[in-house]
Design a protein around this motif. Structure first.
Motif: not given
Length: 174
Positions: A30-57
């Motif tokens: 299925e299409d992954m909704i919301p868009w953030v779950i399309k992000r490849d989690p293979s480097n998990f720490e980097e993905m979590v940091q990306f989400l934190r960065n988005n929150e801080q702008g």
């Protein structure tokens, strides 16, 4: 439905659980909704940091707005769903994205979790200073339509995409 669910910020502590959630979406095709779950989690720490960065702008791509991501978990820390809350709207989000995007893992649908997830997301939105939230869904997405109406969604004008897809737009004041 298990009543004890809550929203948590993404954390590396839930890596295995998130990878299970992500794999279930992939397997569903299925299409992954919301868009953030399309992000490849293979480097998990980097993905979590990306989400934190988005929150801080921080390090946002051109045309993006800050956003907060939360995971809906039950008392066993199973990730049931994900919600992404945009802190403000640009023209594209006003037409087709809205403030809040959410999704429930395929095996946990039809149990009332989406309604609870949106309700909790509206509380978080208010904490972010969003007193009137725009929530949208595709016209054929009956489940999401009902979820939005169950949370007090007031219909606004539809947005029709170039391919003819109709996006239903709703405002919710909490």
């Amino acid at each position: 439905m298990e009543s004890r669910v809550s929203l948590v910020k993404p954390t590396v502590d839930l890596k295995e659980e998130y990878l299970s959630f992500y794999q279930e979406w992939l397997d569903s095709k299925e299409d992954m909704i919301p868009w953030v779950i399309k992000r490849d989690p293979s480097n998990f720490e980097e993905m979590v940091q990306f989400l934190r960065n988005n929150e801080q702008g921080q390090n946002l791509p051109e045309g993006w707005v800050p956003d907060s991501t939360f995971w809906l978990i039950n008392q066993d820390k199973r990730i049931l769903g994900v919600v992404n809350i945009r802190h403000r709207l640009n023209e594209n989000l006003l037409n087709r994205g809205g403030h809040i995007g959410y999704g429930i893992r395929p095996s946990e649908r039809m149990k009332g979790y989406a309604t609870k997830l949106l309700s909790l997301a509206l509380e978080k939105s208010k904490e972010l200073g969003i007193n009137k939230a725009l929530v949208v869904c595709d016209e054929e997405n009956t489940g999401s339509f009902k979820t939005i109406v169950n949370n007090g969604g007031i219909p606004d004008s539809d947005f029709v995409e170039e391919d003819g897809n109709v996006i239903k737009r709703f405002w919710i004041e909490k």
